[in-house]
Design a protein around this motif. Sequence first.
Motif, PDB file in Angstrom:
ATOM      1  N   LEU A 117     -13.335 -49.908  32.659  1.00  0.00           N
ATOM      2  CA  LEU A 117     -14.057 -49.386  31.506  1.00  0.00           C
ATOM      3  C   LEU A 117     -15.305 -50.203  31.221  1.00  0.00           C
ATOM      4  O   LEU A 117     -16.361 -49.641  30.928  1.00  0.00           O
ATOM      5  CB  LEU A 117     -13.146 -49.364  30.277  1.00  0.00           C
ATOM      6  CG  LEU A 117     -12.018 -48.349  30.363  1.00  0.00           C
ATOM      7  CD1 LEU A 117     -11.208 -48.363  29.090  1.00  0.00           C
ATOM      8  CD2 LEU A 117     -12.552 -46.950  30.612  1.00  0.00           C
ATOM      9  N   SER A 118     -15.163 -51.513  31.327  1.00  0.00           N
ATOM     10  CA  SER A 118     -16.359 -52.297  31.039  1.00  0.00           C
ATOM     11  C   SER A 118     -17.393 -52.071  32.129  1.00  0.00           C
ATOM     12  O   SER A 118     -18.592 -52.064  31.860  1.00  0.00           O
ATOM     13  CB  SER A 118     -16.014 -53.769  30.884  1.00  0.00           C
ATOM     14  OG  SER A 118     -15.640 -54.306  32.108  1.00  0.00           O
TER      15      SER A 118
ATOM     16  N   GLN B 226     -24.111 -48.379  28.296  1.00  0.00           N
ATOM     17  CA  GLN B 226     -23.655 -48.239  26.920  1.00  0.00           C
ATOM     18  C   GLN B 226     -23.177 -49.594  26.416  1.00  0.00           C
ATOM     19  O   GLN B 226     -22.716 -50.420  27.186  1.00  0.00           O
ATOM     20  CB  GLN B 226     -22.471 -47.267  26.842  1.00  0.00           C
ATOM     21  CG  GLN B 226     -22.641 -46.030  27.633  1.00  0.00           C
ATOM     22  CD  GLN B 226     -23.341 -44.960  26.850  1.00  0.00           C
ATOM     23  OE1 GLN B 226     -23.478 -45.060  25.648  1.00  0.00           O
ATOM     24  NE2 GLN B 226     -23.796 -43.932  27.517  1.00  0.00           N
ATOM     25  N   ILE B 227     -23.285 -49.764  25.143  1.00  0.00           N
ATOM     26  CA  ILE B 227     -22.662 -50.940  24.555  1.00  0.00           C
ATOM     27  C   ILE B 227     -21.535 -50.458  23.668  1.00  0.00           C
ATOM     28  O   ILE B 227     -21.761 -49.926  22.594  1.00  0.00           O
ATOM     29  CB  ILE B 227     -23.658 -51.762  23.733  1.00  0.00           C
ATOM     30  CG1 ILE B 227     -24.761 -52.260  24.654  1.00  0.00           C
ATOM     31  CG2 ILE B 227     -22.963 -52.941  23.086  1.00  0.00           C
ATOM     32  CD1 ILE B 227     -25.768 -53.111  23.975  1.00  0.00           C
TER      33      ILE B 227
ATOM     34  N   GLU C  37       7.273 -47.647  19.467  1.00  0.00           N
ATOM     35  CA  GLU C  37       8.331 -47.727  20.461  1.00  0.00           C
ATOM     36  C   GLU C  37       8.441 -49.157  20.932  1.00  0.00           C
ATOM     37  O   GLU C  37       7.459 -49.875  21.023  1.00  0.00           O
ATOM     38  CB  GLU C  37       8.042 -46.833  21.662  1.00  0.00           C
ATOM     39  CG  GLU C  37       6.805 -46.032  21.495  1.00  0.00           C
ATOM     40  CD  GLU C  37       6.472 -45.184  22.681  1.00  0.00           C
ATOM     41  OE1 GLU C  37       6.980 -45.434  23.772  1.00  0.00           O
ATOM     42  OE2 GLU C  37       5.684 -44.259  22.501  1.00  0.00           O
TER      43      GLU C  37
ATOM     44  N   GLU D 188     -19.128 -48.881  31.390  1.00  0.00           N
ATOM     45  CA  GLU D 188     -20.102 -49.067  30.316  1.00  0.00           C
ATOM     46  C   GLU D 188     -21.332 -49.811  30.813  1.00  0.00           C
ATOM     47  O   GLU D 188     -22.452 -49.509  30.404  1.00  0.00           O
ATOM     48  CB  GLU D 188     -19.459 -49.810  29.130  1.00  0.00           C
ATOM     49  CG  GLU D 188     -18.594 -48.902  28.314  1.00  0.00           C
ATOM     50  CD  GLU D 188     -18.156 -49.512  26.999  1.00  0.00           C
ATOM     51  OE1 GLU D 188     -18.490 -50.677  26.745  1.00  0.00           O
ATOM     52  OE2 GLU D 188     -17.482 -48.813  26.232  1.00  0.00           O
TER      53      GLU D 188
ATOM     54  N   LYS E 231       4.849 -40.601  14.093  1.00  0.00           N
ATOM     55  CA  LYS E 231       5.082 -41.282  15.365  1.00  0.00           C
ATOM     56  C   LYS E 231       5.580 -42.695  15.091  1.00  0.00           C
ATOM     57  O   LYS E 231       4.936 -43.469  14.399  1.00  0.00           O
ATOM     58  CB  LYS E 231       3.778 -41.362  16.161  1.00  0.00           C
ATOM     59  CG  LYS E 231       3.864 -40.656  17.506  1.00  0.00           C
ATOM     60  CD  LYS E 231       2.707 -41.071  18.368  1.00  0.00           C
ATOM     61  CE  LYS E 231       1.601 -40.012  18.337  1.00  0.00           C
ATOM     62  NZ  LYS E 231       0.367 -40.478  18.987  1.00  0.00           N
TER      63      LYS E 231
ATOM     64  N   TYR F 262     -15.774 -40.559  13.999  1.00  0.00           N
ATOM     65  CA  TYR F 262     -16.134 -41.615  14.933  1.00  0.00           C
ATOM     66  C   TYR F 262     -14.943 -42.144  15.712  1.00  0.00           C
ATOM     67  O   TYR F 262     -15.116 -42.817  16.703  1.00  0.00           O
ATOM     68  CB  TYR F 262     -16.795 -42.774  14.172  1.00  0.00           C
ATOM     69  CG  TYR F 262     -18.061 -42.363  13.491  1.00  0.00           C
ATOM     70  CD1 TYR F 262     -19.238 -42.253  14.221  1.00  0.00           C
ATOM     71  CD2 TYR F 262     -18.086 -42.037  12.145  1.00  0.00           C
ATOM     72  CE1 TYR F 262     -20.413 -41.840  13.622  1.00  0.00           C
ATOM     73  CE2 TYR F 262     -19.264 -41.628  11.536  1.00  0.00           C
ATOM     74  CZ  TYR F 262     -20.421 -41.537  12.275  1.00  0.00           C
ATOM     75  OH  TYR F 262     -21.574 -41.131  11.691  1.00  0.00           O
TER      76      TYR F 262
ATOM     77  N   HIS G  93     -17.045 -50.760  22.782  1.00  0.00           N
ATOM     78  CA  HIS G  93     -15.939 -51.701  22.609  1.00  0.00           C
ATOM     79  C   HIS G  93     -15.692 -52.500  23.867  1.00  0.00           C
ATOM     80  O   HIS G  93     -15.547 -53.710  23.824  1.00  0.00           O
ATOM     81  CB  HIS G  93     -14.659 -50.921  22.297  1.00  0.00           C
ATOM     82  CG  HIS G  93     -14.524 -50.609  20.861  1.00  0.00           C
ATOM     83  ND1 HIS G  93     -14.103 -51.524  19.948  1.00  0.00           N
ATOM     84  CD2 HIS G  93     -14.752 -49.474  20.176  1.00  0.00           C
ATOM     85  CE1 HIS G  93     -14.079 -50.974  18.765  1.00  0.00           C
ATOM     86  NE2 HIS G  93     -14.475 -49.727  18.862  1.00  0.00           N
ATOM     87  N   ASN G  94     -15.647 -51.773  24.985  1.00  0.00           N
ATOM     88  CA  ASN G  94     -15.267 -52.435  26.217  1.00  0.00           C
ATOM     89  C   ASN G  94     -16.308 -53.437  26.647  1.00  0.00           C
ATOM     90  O   ASN G  94     -15.984 -54.502  27.138  1.00  0.00           O
ATOM     91  CB  ASN G  94     -15.060 -51.400  27.313  1.00  0.00           C
ATOM     92  CG  ASN G  94     -13.974 -50.438  26.942  1.00  0.00           C
ATOM     93  OD1 ASN G  94     -12.853 -50.841  26.723  1.00  0.00           O
ATOM     94  ND2 ASN G  94     -14.325 -49.172  26.826  1.00  0.00           N
ATOM     95  N   TYR G  95     -17.576 -53.045  26.438  1.00  0.00           N
ATOM     96  CA  TYR G  95     -18.650 -53.952  26.788  1.00  0.00           C
ATOM     97  C   TYR G  95     -18.510 -55.242  25.992  1.00  0.00           C
ATOM     98  O   TYR G  95     -18.528 -56.344  26.534  1.00  0.00           O
ATOM     99  CB  TYR G  95     -19.984 -53.285  26.478  1.00  0.00           C
ATOM    100  CG  TYR G  95     -21.183 -54.152  26.720  1.00  0.00           C
ATOM    101  CD1 TYR G  95     -21.746 -54.226  27.994  1.00  0.00           C
ATOM    102  CD2 TYR G  95     -21.754 -54.884  25.694  1.00  0.00           C
ATOM    103  CE1 TYR G  95     -22.846 -55.021  28.227  1.00  0.00           C
ATOM    104  CE2 TYR G  95     -22.854 -55.684  25.920  1.00  0.00           C
ATOM    105  CZ  TYR G  95     -23.406 -55.754  27.189  1.00  0.00           C
ATOM    106  OH  TYR G  95     -24.479 -56.547  27.413  1.00  0.00           O
TER     107      TYR G  95
ATOM    108  N   MET H 237     -11.702 -42.427  18.104  1.00  0.00           N
ATOM    109  CA  MET H 237     -11.179 -41.775  19.290  1.00  0.00           C
ATOM    110  C   MET H 237      -9.793 -41.225  18.995  1.00  0.00           C
ATOM    111  O   MET H 237      -9.491 -40.087  19.285  1.00  0.00           O
ATOM    112  CB  MET H 237     -11.036 -42.805  20.415  1.00  0.00           C
ATOM    113  CG  MET H 237     -12.294 -43.065  21.151  1.00  0.00           C
ATOM    114  SD  MET H 237     -13.058 -41.547  21.643  1.00  0.00           S
ATOM    115  CE  MET H 237     -14.741 -42.055  21.665  1.00  0.00           C
ATOM    116  N   VAL H 238      -8.962 -42.087  18.446  1.00  0.00           N
ATOM    117  CA  VAL H 238      -7.617 -41.651  18.095  1.00  0.00           C
ATOM    118  C   VAL H 238      -7.701 -41.147  16.655  1.00  0.00           C
ATOM    119  O   VAL H 238      -7.891 -41.909  15.726  1.00  0.00           O
ATOM    120  CB  VAL H 238      -6.627 -42.825  18.186  1.00  0.00           C
ATOM    121  CG1 VAL H 238      -5.225 -42.326  17.951  1.00  0.00           C
ATOM    122  CG2 VAL H 238      -6.743 -43.519  19.519  1.00  0.00           C
TER     123      VAL H 238
ATOM    124  N   GLY I  23      -3.272 -52.071  33.187  1.00  0.00           N
ATOM    125  CA  GLY I  23      -4.024 -52.331  31.961  1.00  0.00           C
ATOM    126  C   GLY I  23      -5.200 -53.248  32.240  1.00  0.00           C
ATOM    127  O   GLY I  23      -6.309 -53.018  31.763  1.00  0.00           O
TER     128      GLY I  23
ATOM    129  N   PHE J  15      -7.795 -51.435  34.088  1.00  0.00           N
ATOM    130  CA  PHE J  15      -8.444 -50.547  33.131  1.00  0.00           C
ATOM    131  C   PHE J  15      -9.574 -51.209  32.391  1.00  0.00           C
ATOM    132  O   PHE J  15     -10.655 -50.657  32.268  1.00  0.00           O
ATOM    133  CB  PHE J  15      -7.394 -50.167  32.103  1.00  0.00           C
ATOM    134  CG  PHE J  15      -7.105 -48.731  32.142  1.00  0.00           C
ATOM    135  CD1 PHE J  15      -6.935 -48.109  33.351  1.00  0.00           C
ATOM    136  CD2 PHE J  15      -7.027 -47.998  30.985  1.00  0.00           C
ATOM    137  CE1 PHE J  15      -6.676 -46.778  33.398  1.00  0.00           C
ATOM    138  CE2 PHE J  15      -6.757 -46.673  31.030  1.00  0.00           C
ATOM    139  CZ  PHE J  15      -6.584 -46.054  32.226  1.00  0.00           C
TER     140      PHE J  15
END
Lengths: 839, 214
Positions: free
Chosen positions: A493-494, A502-503, A474, A497, A471, A401, A505-507, A403-404, A486, A489
Amino acid sequence: MAFRVRGTTQEFRFPVWGLLFLALWMLPRVLGVEEIPGHNSHENQGFQIVTFKWHHVQDPYIIALWILVASLAKIVFHLSHKVTSVVPESALLIVLGLILGGIVWAADHIASFTLTPTVFFFYLLPPIVLDAGYFMPNRLFFGNLGTILLYAVIGTVWNAATTGLSLYGVYLSGIMGDLSIGLLDFLLFGSLIAAVDPVAVLAVFEEVHVNDVLFIIVFGESLLNDAVTVVLYNVFDSFVSLGADKVTGVDCVKGIVSFFVVSLGGTLIGIIFAFLLSLVTRFTKHVRIIEPGFVFIISYLSYLTSEMLSLSAILAITFCGICCQKYVKANISEQSSTTVRYTMKMLASGAETIIFMFLGISAVDPAIWTWNTAFILLTLVFISVYRAIGVVLQTWLLNKYRMVQLEIIDQVVMSYGGLRGAVAYALVVLLDEKKVKEKNLFVSTTIIVVFFTVIFQGLTIKPLVQWLKVKKSEHREPKLNEKLHGRAFDHILSAIEDISGQIGHNYLRDKWSNFDRKVLSKLLMRRSAQKSRDRILNVFHELNLKDAISYVAEGERRGSLAFIRSPSTDNIVNVDFSTPRPSTVEASVSYLLRENVSTVCLDMQALEQRRKSIRDTEDTVTHHTLQQYLYKPRQEYKHLYSRHELTSNEDEKQDKEIFHRTMRKRLESFKSTKLGINQTKKTAKLYKRERGQKRRNSSIPNGKIPMESPTRDFTFKEKELEFSDPEETNEYEAEEMSGGIEFLANVTQDTATDSTTGIDNPVFSTEEDQSIFTKVPPWLSPEETVVPSQRARVQIPYSPSNFRRLTPIRLSTKSVDSFLLADSPEERPRSFLPESTHM
Amino acid sequence: MGSAHSMSEEVRELVSKTGFSSEQIEQLHRRFKQLSGGQPTIRKENFNNIPDLELNPIRSKIIHAFFDNRNLRKAPNGLADEINFEDFLIIMSYFRPIEPNMDEEQLERCRKEKLRFLFHMYDSDSDGRITLEEYRNVVEELLSGNPHIGKESARSIADGAMMEAASICVGQMQPDQVYEGITFDDFLKMWQGIDIETKMHVRFLNMDAIALCH
């Protein structure tokens, strides 16, 4: 004197060690060891001039001494960078504790000063957790909340269950010999040893700079698993006291329900108190001096309240910190904010130091040691193995699930970073010996586990991280572009969405930030704060500050700010020669300056690894720089004392003045745009008045200018600029203005009275003052112009519609970004461009 | 879902073109229909019906991006009047998360694609450069959500950002040198070290979230 020192013969020669030893020797008396009643008494000999009342001060005295010892130890550790770069401080402190405990034992044969659960849970743990919550990178934390919760809840339950059950299984096989332990005892032990400890994790991971995501996962887990630990511990504790045969299914269900009550209840308490705290700080404008106190008191109350309601206290104070940080930081003044930050860091790191040292000391007590090789070794093996298995299983699930993705390397570090610490120790000490027969075995095993994880794993995790090439985090300067992009962004993104229905994170984040802006911020933030709390503005402000500082630094290096120093006096007055390399003044000044800058920066970094405040750094740097190289008063200033008001002493004011002067135009230009013309006009008025004041001053014949007046006048104005905003200004304008006038009147009076005793600072003589204004660099020039950041002046981006040619030398005066040509090229030498651009 | 069967050929084509799974396409199609009101194409006005979008300060820029020929890979400049479902998917595919099994090269391409989308949003006159004027425009819109920041400060922030960009991309400039605007290469340079590919993504769910949305 009746008090006799019994152990003087054994005392060490060195004063520090003598003191230390004295403290250690006296320790047994503090905790529980009964004093002979007559020991300290003496015959009544009438009035005594001096009496030695050790018992009167005993307890606080010894506490203070211990803190001192721990702090001194920290200094000693850091004398050698080699040691601290290899061995984590926590490990060193434990070893120190062991040594000190040994000395105490050797001296008295009573080990009575140990880390008691009460002290730990009520006084040492809260500051650490509050610190963690208050400086929590919220976005990162909530972005990974799902992952953190899974590890914290499922992971901890898994660890507790598997460790407990496996130990029980091995016990049944008979390797451990004959112990009077039942299954429930094993599960109880498993539940207290399962939890990863926030104190230990923080202590070790702060020195190993792994990347943010990895850090937040391990650290978040260690914080949030508290609820699980508390519930498991309580459940099994009550089961053990009930007896294994009386436990019913209903109790198990109750246990599960209580988990939700404890965790959600704790969180709720935290949020409620955070709300309260934010609300309170909104109205502290007139009691600035106790402002920081609210932060600590109310958060501490959240801890105590949830402890009172037997909810998860750690969760409560964590969420109190997390939720209030935004509003509190916006509401309280910058000074208070700095105070809060430093106090919190100081308390937290002090508590941490004491915890680890006392973990070491507590271990030196033969009464608690019950050795059972099989049990101890197997516990160590099980907790490591099951942690690793648990992490791998959960990560496998999560990676479907996430992304990273969490790589294998991350999983290794996560498994290896599962340090156990003082929470486990305090919990195990809390066990009731009557109910848990093998308490001592549990205690000694816990101590071994804690020592092993903190010392061995703490020692090896750094090389491991390096070897695995994890990693690293930094350290990055904030860039305006980054912030802007940012922000763009988030909106994009929202929007996507929204459009795609979609619902995600950004939403949710978008909805939350809307809600926050519309309701919460309005409710919890000062009106002035609501305006200035835009991150982009902050970054802009920071960059401008930085530019200005490099400008001053560079100017000094080039000697173009020579006007700051007085030509009328010998150079010695202004340059502090106590600093190294006094012979080459001109060159060394800048070198030293840079050196200072860098060291101060480093210190700050070390202190604020998780949350860096540039502005604060700048303050320190500038202050340092100015103190070192600029105004050096000949006479001491009288210090005004007020308990309610923190007036920075005159010395500091002077130190800051140059900085303020330099910054003022810059800030004004920024603020005038931000705050509207109203403000600008007012500023201009005040400015004029100030100049008038100066002129008046200059009419004093003997050249001895009473320094307070312009300075104070100035700072006053700065403050007003700093904290006022159009709305409030409008509201209070009359009041403020009259206040300002009154103030000025007062100052004038002061001038009259002080002129004879006035502070005799050549730098501030009239000529100098004037010279500052005649030789003004552009940003000081009295005209109202929009002054761009230094980069603007240095490297103006060219846009055909706006700029003809924007260079340091020749500039279009039409452009908004243009500045006055008042300064000559040599005042802004082109050669300093590189420094300013590569900041 | 009677149409799903008949569309299967098209869907397969779209899957290969955009990388969405057929369920996702199915779901996005439903959303598309909802937005367009049953029409085969979407016009700009259709986007105005999305209530959540109203609060977005850069709404117009984002909607603009949907009709931008550069993003639709149709023409080097200009705007489309209306977009069909395939175009809609193409735009959406800019926001697909990266696949876990991508190699370096694919990653780099994916990253460039995403950045190009962003770049096009800033570069409104499609001349391959973000000029100061354009940048200011975006920043103004971006900050318009905060009523306390005036136009003037937005401008000066944009100026500051532009100077920063210039100093990153060009380094020290000669006195008579001129920085005309951020080119795409400069843009890439500015984004170096920030892993956009993990940031610029939307989780496209397979399940139907629209019901929850309204």
